[in-house]
Design an enzyme around this catalytic site. Structure first.
Site, PDB file in Angstrom:
ATOM      1  N   LYS A  22     -10.622   0.514  13.958  1.00  0.00           N
ATOM      2  CA  LYS A  22      -9.636   1.582  14.161  1.00  0.00           C
ATOM      3  C   LYS A  22      -9.797   2.689  13.125  1.00  0.00           C
ATOM      4  O   LYS A  22      -9.863   3.865  13.457  1.00  0.00           O
ATOM      5  CB  LYS A  22      -8.217   0.999  14.075  1.00  0.00           C
ATOM      6  CG  LYS A  22      -7.124   2.051  13.923  1.00  0.00           C
ATOM      7  CD  LYS A  22      -5.773   1.426  13.790  1.00  0.00           C
ATOM      8  CE  LYS A  22      -5.034   1.626  12.501  1.00  0.00           C
ATOM      9  NZ  LYS A  22      -4.919   2.883  11.872  1.00  0.00           N
ATOM     10  N   ASN A  23      -9.853   2.305  11.854  1.00  0.00           N
ATOM     11  CA  ASN A  23      -9.834   3.337  10.813  1.00  0.00           C
ATOM     12  C   ASN A  23     -11.125   4.155  10.749  1.00  0.00           C
ATOM     13  O   ASN A  23     -11.116   5.266  10.227  1.00  0.00           O
ATOM     14  CB  ASN A  23      -9.515   2.720   9.443  1.00  0.00           C
ATOM     15  CG  ASN A  23      -8.046   2.326   9.356  1.00  0.00           C
ATOM     16  OD1 ASN A  23      -7.243   2.709  10.207  1.00  0.00           O
ATOM     17  ND2 ASN A  23      -7.687   1.549   8.340  1.00  0.00           N
ATOM     18  N   ARG A  93      -1.158   8.582  11.390  1.00  0.00           N
ATOM     19  CA  ARG A  93      -1.608   8.989  10.071  1.00  0.00           C
ATOM     20  C   ARG A  93      -2.883   9.830  10.116  1.00  0.00           C
ATOM     21  O   ARG A  93      -3.023  10.855   9.458  1.00  0.00           O
ATOM     22  CB  ARG A  93      -1.883   7.695   9.269  1.00  0.00           C
ATOM     23  CG  ARG A  93      -2.109   7.916   7.827  1.00  0.00           C
ATOM     24  CD  ARG A  93      -0.808   8.095   7.107  1.00  0.00           C
ATOM     25  NE  ARG A  93      -0.973   8.725   5.841  1.00  0.00           N
ATOM     26  CZ  ARG A  93      -0.102   9.575   5.325  1.00  0.00           C
ATOM     27  NH1 ARG A  93       0.995   9.881   5.963  1.00  0.00           N
ATOM     28  NH2 ARG A  93      -0.318  10.105   4.151  1.00  0.00           N
ATOM     29  N   CYS A 117       2.272   4.224   9.631  1.00  0.00           N
ATOM     30  CA  CYS A 117       3.107   3.133   9.136  1.00  0.00           C
ATOM     31  C   CYS A 117       3.917   3.570   7.929  1.00  0.00           C
ATOM     32  O   CYS A 117       3.427   4.302   7.078  1.00  0.00           O
ATOM     33  CB  CYS A 117       2.239   1.945   8.742  1.00  0.00           C
ATOM     34  SG  CYS A 117       1.447   1.163  10.141  1.00  0.00           S
ATOM     35  N   ARG A 122       3.534   8.469   1.005  1.00  0.00           N
ATOM     36  CA  ARG A 122       2.123   8.633   1.390  1.00  0.00           C
ATOM     37  C   ARG A 122       1.716  10.090   1.186  1.00  0.00           C
ATOM     38  O   ARG A 122       1.528  10.848   2.143  1.00  0.00           O
ATOM     39  CB  ARG A 122       1.904   8.177   2.837  1.00  0.00           C
ATOM     40  CG  ARG A 122       2.233   6.717   3.049  1.00  0.00           C
ATOM     41  CD  ARG A 122       1.810   6.196   4.403  1.00  0.00           C
ATOM     42  NE  ARG A 122       0.387   5.944   4.485  1.00  0.00           N
ATOM     43  CZ  ARG A 122      -0.203   5.322   5.516  1.00  0.00           C
ATOM     44  NH1 ARG A 122       0.502   4.891   6.514  1.00  0.00           N
ATOM     45  NH2 ARG A 122      -1.506   5.137   5.526  1.00  0.00           N
ATOM     46  N   PRO A 123       1.595  10.511  -0.079  1.00  0.00           N
ATOM     47  CA  PRO A 123       1.264  11.914  -0.339  1.00  0.00           C
ATOM     48  C   PRO A 123      -0.154  12.263   0.115  1.00  0.00           C
ATOM     49  O   PRO A 123      -0.987  11.376   0.288  1.00  0.00           O
ATOM     50  CB  PRO A 123       1.365  12.025  -1.866  1.00  0.00           C
ATOM     51  CG  PRO A 123       1.200  10.635  -2.377  1.00  0.00           C
ATOM     52  CD  PRO A 123       1.693   9.708  -1.310  1.00  0.00           C
ATOM     53  N   ASP A 125      -1.767  14.950  -1.564  1.00  0.00           N
ATOM     54  CA  ASP A 125      -2.160  15.940  -2.577  1.00  0.00           C
ATOM     55  C   ASP A 125      -3.664  15.950  -2.852  1.00  0.00           C
ATOM     56  O   ASP A 125      -4.243  17.009  -3.115  1.00  0.00           O
ATOM     57  CB  ASP A 125      -1.387  15.695  -3.880  1.00  0.00           C
ATOM     58  CG  ASP A 125      -1.573  14.274  -4.389  1.00  0.00           C
ATOM     59  OD1 ASP A 125      -1.222  13.332  -3.660  1.00  0.00           O
ATOM     60  OD2 ASP A 125      -2.098  14.102  -5.497  1.00  0.00           O
ATOM     61  N   ASP A 306      -4.480  -3.987   3.772  1.00  0.00           N
ATOM     62  CA  ASP A 306      -4.218  -4.156   5.204  1.00  0.00           C
ATOM     63  C   ASP A 306      -4.324  -5.609   5.657  1.00  0.00           C
ATOM     64  O   ASP A 306      -4.077  -5.913   6.827  1.00  0.00           O
ATOM     65  CB  ASP A 306      -5.167  -3.268   6.029  1.00  0.00           C
ATOM     66  CG  ASP A 306      -4.757  -1.799   5.958  1.00  0.00           C
ATOM     67  OD1 ASP A 306      -3.732  -1.490   5.342  1.00  0.00           O
ATOM     68  OD2 ASP A 306      -5.485  -0.957   6.520  1.00  0.00           O
ATOM     69  N   ARG A 398      -0.803   0.046  18.277  1.00  0.00           N
ATOM     70  CA  ARG A 398      -1.532   1.173  17.674  1.00  0.00           C
ATOM     71  C   ARG A 398      -2.897   0.733  17.159  1.00  0.00           C
ATOM     72  O   ARG A 398      -3.824   1.531  17.112  1.00  0.00           O
ATOM     73  CB  ARG A 398      -0.734   1.755  16.500  1.00  0.00           C
ATOM     74  CG  ARG A 398       0.381   2.690  16.912  1.00  0.00           C
ATOM     75  CD  ARG A 398       0.971   3.399  15.697  1.00  0.00           C
ATOM     76  NE  ARG A 398      -0.085   3.701  14.758  1.00  0.00           N
ATOM     77  CZ  ARG A 398      -0.087   3.370  13.466  1.00  0.00           C
ATOM     78  NH1 ARG A 398       0.928   2.763  12.933  1.00  0.00           N
ATOM     79  NH2 ARG A 398      -1.103   3.675  12.701  1.00  0.00           N
TER      80      ARG A 398
HETATM   81  C1  UD1 Z   1      -6.040   4.241   4.724  1.00  0.00           C
HETATM   82  C2  UD1 Z   1      -5.848   3.349   5.919  1.00  0.00           C
HETATM   83  C3  UD1 Z   1      -4.695   2.369   5.682  1.00  0.00           C
HETATM   84  C4  UD1 Z   1      -4.937   1.586   4.401  1.00  0.00           C
HETATM   85  C5  UD1 Z   1      -5.241   2.520   3.236  1.00  0.00           C
HETATM   86  C6  UD1 Z   1      -5.657   1.772   1.967  1.00  0.00           C
HETATM   87  C7  UD1 Z   1      -6.511   4.855   7.702  1.00  0.00           C
HETATM   88  C8  UD1 Z   1      -6.096   5.675   8.881  1.00  0.00           C
HETATM   89  N1  UD1 Z   1      -5.529   4.202   7.063  1.00  0.00           N
HETATM   90  O1  UD1 Z   1      -4.834   4.974   4.557  1.00  0.00           O
HETATM   91  O2  UD1 Z   1      -4.659   1.489   6.795  1.00  0.00           O
HETATM   92  O3  UD1 Z   1      -3.776   0.836   4.088  1.00  0.00           O
HETATM   93  O4  UD1 Z   1      -6.314   3.417   3.588  1.00  0.00           O
HETATM   94  O5  UD1 Z   1      -6.780   0.989   2.217  1.00  0.00           O
HETATM   95  O6  UD1 Z   1      -7.682   4.765   7.382  1.00  0.00           O
HETATM   96  N2  UD1 Z   1      -2.684   8.755  -2.389  1.00  0.00           N
HETATM   97  C9  UD1 Z   1      -2.200   9.797  -3.149  1.00  0.00           C
HETATM   98  N3  UD1 Z   1      -2.565  11.066  -2.805  1.00  0.00           N
HETATM   99  C10 UD1 Z   1      -3.373  11.336  -1.742  1.00  0.00           C
HETATM  100  C11 UD1 Z   1      -3.854  10.278  -0.970  1.00  0.00           C
HETATM  101  C12 UD1 Z   1      -3.485   8.983  -1.307  1.00  0.00           C
HETATM  102  O7  UD1 Z   1      -1.471   9.597  -4.129  1.00  0.00           O
HETATM  103  O8  UD1 Z   1      -3.653  12.512  -1.483  1.00  0.00           O
HETATM  104  C13 UD1 Z   1      -2.325   7.371  -2.756  1.00  0.00           C
HETATM  105  C14 UD1 Z   1      -1.496   6.657  -1.687  1.00  0.00           C
HETATM  106  O9  UD1 Z   1      -0.125   6.931  -1.851  1.00  0.00           O
HETATM  107  C15 UD1 Z   1      -1.871   5.209  -1.916  1.00  0.00           C
HETATM  108  C16 UD1 Z   1      -3.329   5.279  -2.373  1.00  0.00           C
HETATM  109  O10 UD1 Z   1      -3.531   6.619  -2.813  1.00  0.00           O
HETATM  110  O11 UD1 Z   1      -1.097   4.687  -2.966  1.00  0.00           O
HETATM  111  C17 UD1 Z   1      -4.348   4.948  -1.328  1.00  0.00           C
HETATM  112  O12 UD1 Z   1      -4.122   5.731  -0.171  1.00  0.00           O
HETATM  113  P1  UD1 Z   1      -5.290   6.120   0.842  1.00  0.00           P
HETATM  114  O13 UD1 Z   1      -6.520   5.340   0.517  1.00  0.00           O
HETATM  115  O14 UD1 Z   1      -5.381   7.587   0.907  1.00  0.00           O
HETATM  116  O15 UD1 Z   1      -4.688   5.589   2.204  1.00  0.00           O
HETATM  117  P2  UD1 Z   1      -4.815   6.263   3.631  1.00  0.00           P
HETATM  118  O16 UD1 Z   1      -6.133   6.956   3.744  1.00  0.00           O
HETATM  119  O17 UD1 Z   1      -3.578   7.020   3.974  1.00  0.00           O
END
Ligand code: UD1
Length: 419
Positions: A22-23, A93, A117, A122-123, A125, A306, A398
């Site tokens: 999926k991802n 997402r 989810c 879930r920032p 930035d 996950d 999903r």
């Molecule tokens: C992806 C996966 C999700 C998985 C996660 C961690 C997809 C669609 N989803 O989510 O299933 O749980 O990886 O393996 O692929 N963060 C920031 N700033 C940012 C981005 C992230 O602070 O701009 C923080 C998040 O709050 C979190 C951490 O970084 O604590 C990891 O997040 P991230 O790896 O970005 O997760 P996703 O890509 O949203």
């Protein structure tokens, strides 16, 4: 309203085949926007996130032909708008990948704030920082994200946090930029490698994906005219591995890349389960009560967040008291309240939970709070004595293809019922 009704306990036995990731797929579909032409994508999982992604791409002007429920041919020659449908993009997402892809392709995009989810804050930035360093202007207001760039120019980008989404998004925006982009402190998940492989197959020049430094030499155009098959889903494979242990079953999990599952394999062996690694399939069996363990979720190659809820089911049935420290998400223990309704003894405080192992779980009505929590409840229902009713199936649908059919084929007594 639909619910899953599971009658247990059943030791899961037999063979299960893993679908495409999926991802990876939810990133590869927007990545097709970088191609000025046609490509074919195979091994797509048949799940609702993929259907929504395809609908969004069609609304942007792409022409999609379904070759089978798992394969599409997509023509992105004519992208007619830079406004993505707000209602659909806010539903999941990975809609944030439209930003990187459309900045590259059209220099502009408007999307709804990404949904997905509810795992705590879930920032995005780090995504925005990357786009801005490449030369884009990004504004977030009224639940929308606007991004615009006259020209994207490659540069070094250091990620303050290891982020899967930001790494892929910056990769997407750098592929057609002028010059070289170097992403430092990149995430290393298998789906990052898969997206890079897809883009390289279509003509991009990305090196180092799967390490923490990724170098992207900008190219003028991606030609497409190729076929790409999505990598097997590491999380779906891990879900079935843990289902085998929780139900004291014996499963041969086919079409997976066992290298991607080493952290899970190590923990299963540590708690007394058995694993036979065949490279592209893995057999997992367990014929006794698992031992306690300490788990900390980490970015790849660490134990994946996950698979944390699915491992939580195993540990709620283990001998002794286990600890899970969730280091990625602030709010990923909502499922523990549901397991407690089934007789588990779990205490969650912030990002740590303690699992006092019980000898058995008992069926109860439970609610899935998110995608992986839903999978955990299906495992719990299969392991538990009596009848479990699982609600909020939209989360599970999903990300898991035909979950009840796959569980039924390995012996689970599970039905989808419409109330
Ligand atoms: C992806 C996966 C999700 C998985 C996660 C961690 C997809 C669609 N989803 O989510 O299933 O749980 O990886 O393996 O692929 N963060 C920031 N700033 C940012 C981005 C992230 O602070 O701009 C923080 C998040 O709050 C979190 C951490 O970084 O604590 C990891 O997040 P991230 O790896 O970005 O997760 P996703 O890509 O949203």
């Amino acid at each position: 309203m639909e619910k899953l009704v599971v009658k247990g306990p059943t030791p899961l036995k037999g063979e299960v085949t893993i679908s495409g990731a999926k991802n990876a797929a939810v990133a590869i579909l927007p990545a097709t926007l970088l191609i000025d032409g046609v490509c074919t994508i195979e091994n797509l999982p048949n799940i609702s996130d993929i259907k929504i992604s395809c609908t969004i791409l069609e609304k942007l002007g792409a022409k999609i032909t379904w070759n089978s429920p798992h394969s599409i041919t997509i023509d992105t020659s004519h992208i007619t708008t830079t406004k993505a449908p707000l209602d659909l993009t806010s539903k999941f997402r990975a809609s944030y990948y439209l930003i990187g892809a459309m900045l590259s392709r059209k220099g502009e995009i408007e999307v709804g704030m990404p949904g997905g989810c509810k795992l705590g804050a879930r920032p995005i930035d780090q995504h925005i920082k990357g786009f801005e360093l490449l030369g884009a202007n990004v504004t977030v207001e009224k639940g929308r994200i606007y991004a615009k760039a006259k020209k994207l120019k490659g540069c070094p980008i250091y990620m303050d946090i290891v982020s899967v989404g930001a790494t892929i998004n910056v990769m997407l925006s750098a592929v057609l930029a002028e010059g070289t982009t170097i992403i430092d402190n990149a995430a290393k998940e298998p789906h990052i490698v898969d997206v890079a492989n897809f883009l390289n197959t279509m003509g991009a020049d990305i090196r180092g994906a799967g390490t923490d430094v990724i170098k992207i030499n900008g190219v003028k155009k991606l030609e497409g005219n190729a076929t790409y098959s999505v990598v097997p889903d590491q999380i779906e494979a891990g879900t079935f591995m843990l289902a085998a242990v929780a139900t004291r079953g014996d499963l041969l999990i086919k079409n997976c890349i066992t290298k991607h599952l080493e952290s899970v394999t190590a923990k299963i062996i540590e708690i007394g389960g058995n694993v036979e690694d065949n490279g592209d399939s893995i057999r997992v069996w367990c014929n006794k009560r698992p031992n306690r363990a300490t788990i900390k979720t980490l970015p790849y190659p660490g134990f994946p967040t996950d698979l944390q809820p699915q491992m939580g089911v195993v540990l709620s049935l283990a001998n002794g008291t286990s600890t899970i420290n969730e280091s990625i998400w602030d709010s990923r223990f909502q499922y523990t309240e549901e397991l407690n309704k089934m007789g588990a003894k779990i205490t969650a405080h912030g990002k740590t939970a303690f699992f006092e192992g019980v000898k058995k779980l008992t069926g109860a009505p439970v609610y899935s709070s998110d995608l992986r929590a839903g999978a955990a409840l299906v495992i719990a229902g299969t392991a538990a004595e009596g009848e479990t009713e699982i609600y909020n199936l939209e989360h599970i649908d999903r990300g898991y293809e035909n979950i009840e059919e796959k569980f039924r084929k390995i012996g689970a007594k599970i039905e989808r019922v419409t109330e």
